[in-house]
Write a protein that holds these residues in place. Structure first.
Motif, PDB file in Angstrom:
ATOM      1  N   GLU A   1       5.793  29.495   4.106  1.00  7.16           N
ATOM      2  CA  GLU A   1       4.426  29.139   3.709  1.00  7.16           C
ATOM      3  C   GLU A   1       3.631  28.631   4.910  1.00  7.16           C
ATOM      4  O   GLU A   1       2.406  28.663   4.891  1.00  7.16           O
ATOM      5  CB  GLU A   1       4.439  28.065   2.623  1.00  7.16           C
ATOM      6  N   LEU A   2       4.336  28.152   5.932  1.00  2.00           N
ATOM      7  CA  LEU A   2       3.656  27.642   7.124  1.00  2.00           C
ATOM      8  C   LEU A   2       2.910  28.773   7.834  1.00  2.00           C
ATOM      9  O   LEU A   2       3.425  29.885   7.928  1.00  2.00           O
ATOM     10  CB  LEU A   2       4.677  27.064   8.110  1.00  2.00           C
ATOM     11  N   PRO A   3       1.732  28.474   8.362  1.00  2.00           N
ATOM     12  CA  PRO A   3       1.031  29.478   9.164  1.00  2.00           C
ATOM     13  C   PRO A   3       1.857  29.841  10.406  1.00  2.00           C
ATOM     14  O   PRO A   3       2.550  28.987  10.971  1.00  2.00           O
ATOM     15  CB  PRO A   3      -0.275  28.783   9.561  1.00  2.00           C
ATOM     16  N   ASP A   4       1.761  31.089  10.821  1.00  2.00           N
ATOM     17  CA  ASP A   4       2.518  31.556  11.978  1.00  2.00           C
ATOM     18  C   ASP A   4       2.389  30.662  13.210  1.00  2.00           C
ATOM     19  O   ASP A   4       3.398  30.338  13.830  1.00  2.00           O
ATOM     20  CB  ASP A   4       2.122  32.985  12.348  1.00  2.00           C
ATOM     21  N   PRO A   5       1.175  30.270  13.605  1.00  2.00           N
ATOM     22  CA  PRO A   5       1.077  29.458  14.828  1.00  2.00           C
ATOM     23  C   PRO A   5       1.854  28.143  14.739  1.00  2.00           C
ATOM     24  O   PRO A   5       2.478  27.718  15.711  1.00  2.00           O
ATOM     25  CB  PRO A   5      -0.424  29.192  14.975  1.00  2.00           C
ATOM     26  N   ASP A   6       1.846  27.511  13.576  1.00  2.00           N
ATOM     27  CA  ASP A   6       2.561  26.238  13.408  1.00  2.00           C
ATOM     28  C   ASP A   6       4.067  26.438  13.433  1.00  2.00           C
ATOM     29  O   ASP A   6       4.800  25.681  14.093  1.00  2.00           O
ATOM     30  CB  ASP A   6       2.155  25.558  12.101  1.00  2.00           C
ATOM     31  N   LEU A   7       4.546  27.448  12.733  1.00  2.00           N
ATOM     32  CA  LEU A   7       5.980  27.700  12.692  1.00  2.00           C
ATOM     33  C   LEU A   7       6.481  28.170  14.057  1.00  2.00           C
ATOM     34  O   LEU A   7       7.519  27.716  14.533  1.00  2.00           O
ATOM     35  CB  LEU A   7       6.315  28.725  11.611  1.00  2.00           C
ATOM     36  N   TYR A   8       5.733  29.035  14.705  1.00  2.00           N
ATOM     37  CA  TYR A   8       6.131  29.513  16.032  1.00  2.00           C
ATOM     38  C   TYR A   8       6.191  28.355  17.027  1.00  2.00           C
ATOM     39  O   TYR A   8       7.154  28.244  17.799  1.00  2.00           O
ATOM     40  CB  TYR A   8       5.165  30.593  16.517  1.00  2.00           C
ATOM     41  N   ALA A   9       5.189  27.492  17.011  1.00  2.00           N
ATOM     42  CA  ALA A   9       5.170  26.346  17.924  1.00  2.00           C
ATOM     43  C   ALA A   9       6.367  25.430  17.682  1.00  2.00           C
ATOM     44  O   ALA A   9       6.959  24.914  18.631  1.00  2.00           O
ATOM     45  CB  ALA A   9       3.860  25.574  17.774  1.00  2.00           C
ATOM     46  N   ALA A  10       6.747  25.249  16.435  1.00  2.00           N
ATOM     47  CA  ALA A  10       7.906  24.408  16.131  1.00  2.00           C
ATOM     48  C   ALA A  10       9.196  25.084  16.595  1.00  2.00           C
ATOM     49  O   ALA A  10      10.070  24.436  17.198  1.00  2.00           O
ATOM     50  CB  ALA A  10       7.968  24.115  14.638  1.00  2.00           C
ATOM     51  N   LEU A  11       9.329  26.374  16.348  1.00  2.00           N
ATOM     52  CA  LEU A  11      10.546  27.090  16.726  1.00  2.00           C
ATOM     53  C   LEU A  11      10.721  27.188  18.237  1.00  2.00           C
ATOM     54  O   LEU A  11      11.842  27.243  18.728  1.00  2.00           O
ATOM     55  CB  LEU A  11      10.555  28.493  16.105  1.00  2.00           C
ATOM     56  N   THR A  12       9.623  27.205  18.967  1.00  2.00           N
ATOM     57  CA  THR A  12       9.707  27.294  20.424  1.00  2.00           C
ATOM     58  C   THR A  12       9.717  25.925  21.092  1.00  2.00           C
ATOM     59  O   THR A  12       9.836  25.837  22.311  1.00  2.00           O
ATOM     60  CB  THR A  12       8.549  28.133  20.996  1.00  2.00           C
ATOM     61  N   GLY A  13       9.594  24.867  20.301  1.00  2.00           N
ATOM     62  CA  GLY A  13       9.650  23.517  20.847  1.00  2.00           C
ATOM     63  C   GLY A  13       8.332  23.007  21.388  1.00  2.00           C
ATOM     64  O   GLY A  13       8.292  21.945  22.003  1.00  2.00           O
ATOM     65  N   ASP A  14       7.250  23.729  21.143  1.00  2.00           N
ATOM     66  CA  ASP A  14       5.944  23.289  21.635  1.00  2.00           C
ATOM     67  C   ASP A  14       5.308  22.210  20.773  1.00  2.00           C
ATOM     68  O   ASP A  14       4.448  21.476  21.243  1.00  2.00           O
ATOM     69  CB  ASP A  14       4.982  24.480  21.739  1.00  2.00           C
ATOM     70  N   LYS A  15       5.720  22.143  19.515  1.00  2.00           N
ATOM     71  CA  LYS A  15       5.153  21.191  18.558  1.00  2.00           C
ATOM     72  C   LYS A  15       6.247  20.792  17.586  1.00  2.00           C
ATOM     73  O   LYS A  15       7.099  21.617  17.249  1.00  2.00           O
ATOM     74  CB  LYS A  15       4.044  21.894  17.764  1.00  2.00           C
ATOM     75  N   PRO A  16       6.235  19.556  17.129  1.00  2.00           N
ATOM     76  CA  PRO A  16       7.235  19.197  16.118  1.00  2.00           C
ATOM     77  C   PRO A  16       6.920  19.859  14.775  1.00  2.00           C
ATOM     78  O   PRO A  16       5.763  20.133  14.455  1.00  2.00           O
ATOM     79  CB  PRO A  16       7.115  17.672  16.012  1.00  2.00           C
ATOM     80  N   LEU A  17       7.965  20.117  14.025  1.00  2.00           N
ATOM     81  CA  LEU A  17       7.812  20.674  12.683  1.00  2.00           C
ATOM     82  C   LEU A  17       7.371  19.574  11.739  1.00  2.00           C
ATOM     83  O   LEU A  17       7.853  18.437  11.827  1.00  2.00           O
ATOM     84  CB  LEU A  17       9.159  21.248  12.218  1.00  2.00           C
ATOM     85  N   ALA A  18       6.464  19.886  10.833  1.00  2.00           N
ATOM     86  CA  ALA A  18       6.058  18.914   9.818  1.00  2.00           C
ATOM     87  C   ALA A  18       7.301  18.490   9.037  1.00  2.00           C
ATOM     88  O   ALA A  18       8.110  19.342   8.643  1.00  2.00           O
ATOM     89  CB  ALA A  18       5.027  19.532   8.890  1.00  2.00           C
ATOM     90  N   PRO A  19       7.495  17.205   8.817  1.00  2.00           N
ATOM     91  CA  PRO A  19       8.725  16.707   8.192  1.00  2.00           C
ATOM     92  C   PRO A  19       9.071  17.328   6.850  1.00  2.00           C
ATOM     93  O   PRO A  19      10.244  17.532   6.544  1.00  2.00           O
ATOM     94  CB  PRO A  19       8.474  15.203   8.038  1.00  2.00           C
ATOM     95  N   ASP A  20       8.087  17.687   6.051  1.00  2.00           N
ATOM     96  CA  ASP A  20       8.393  18.251   4.730  1.00  2.00           C
ATOM     97  C   ASP A  20       8.923  19.682   4.807  1.00  2.00           C
ATOM     98  O   ASP A  20       9.353  20.232   3.796  1.00  2.00           O
ATOM     99  CB  ASP A  20       7.190  18.161   3.784  1.00  2.00           C
ATOM    100  N   TYR A  21       8.927  20.281   6.009  1.00  2.00           N
ATOM    101  CA  TYR A  21       9.493  21.617   6.181  1.00  2.00           C
ATOM    102  C   TYR A  21      10.858  21.586   6.875  1.00  2.00           C
ATOM    103  O   TYR A  21      11.514  22.611   6.987  1.00  2.00           O
ATOM    104  CB  TYR A  21       8.544  22.516   6.976  1.00  2.00           C
ATOM    105  N   ALA A  22      11.250  20.418   7.340  1.00  2.00           N
ATOM    106  CA  ALA A  22      12.536  20.293   8.027  1.00  2.00           C
ATOM    107  C   ALA A  22      13.672  20.509   7.033  1.00  2.00           C
ATOM    108  O   ALA A  22      13.636  20.026   5.904  1.00  2.00           O
ATOM    109  CB  ALA A  22      12.646  18.918   8.672  1.00  2.00           C
ATOM    110  N   SER A  23      14.659  21.277   7.453  1.00  2.00           N
ATOM    111  CA  SER A  23      15.812  21.553   6.599  1.00  2.00           C
ATOM    112  C   SER A  23      16.948  22.074   7.471  1.00  2.00           C
ATOM    113  O   SER A  23      16.733  22.460   8.627  1.00  2.00           O
ATOM    114  CB  SER A  23      15.466  22.590   5.528  1.00  2.00           C
ATOM    115  N   ALA A  24      18.115  22.127   6.898  1.00  2.00           N
ATOM    116  CA  ALA A  24      19.253  22.713   7.602  1.00  2.00           C
ATOM    117  C   ALA A  24      18.989  24.192   7.880  1.00  2.00           C
ATOM    118  O   ALA A  24      19.398  24.718   8.920  1.00  2.00           O
ATOM    119  CB  ALA A  24      20.528  22.526   6.785  1.00  2.00           C
ATOM    120  N   LEU A  25      18.283  24.863   6.989  1.00  2.00           N
ATOM    121  CA  LEU A  25      17.977  26.274   7.202  1.00  2.00           C
ATOM    122  C   LEU A  25      17.042  26.442   8.402  1.00  2.00           C
ATOM    123  O   LEU A  25      17.243  27.338   9.229  1.00  2.00           O
ATOM    124  CB  LEU A  25      17.359  26.914   5.964  1.00  2.00           C
TER     125      LEU A  25
END
Length: 96
Positions: A58-82
């Protein structure tokens, strides 16, 4: 590789939808990250992990990509083992 290497044959409807959505994100970078992960893992994900994946995409691509590449932290409500598995998968794919 520019597209899915996995057939949706044999997958239930929920997994088929998720596989498609992972490969059709809107940005090629996210298609490759999530699509490759889904190709490799979708069949073995538990119901809870499928729910986590549905929530995560559900996250917009720019936000998810930034989190996956380490450029931005992931919003806490999306953090999971997956999410952690996807991030680790991306790191292995990226280094290969």
């Amino acid at each position: 590789m520019t597209g899915s290497t996995r057939s949706s044959s044999g997958l239930d409807d929920r997994r088929k939808r998720l596989l498609f959505r992972c490969w059709h994100r809107g940005t090629r970078e996210m298609d490759l990250i999530l699509g490759r992960f889904a190709d490799a893992e979708i069949a073995g994900l538990s119901e809870g992990e499928l729910t986590q994946l549905e929530h995560l995409i559900e996250l917009p691509d720019p936000d998810l990509y930034a989190a996956l590449t380490g450029d931005k932290p992931l919003a806490p409500d999306y953090a999971s083992a997956l999410y952690d598995r996807i991030k680790a998968f991306r790191a292995v794919e990226h280094d290969a």
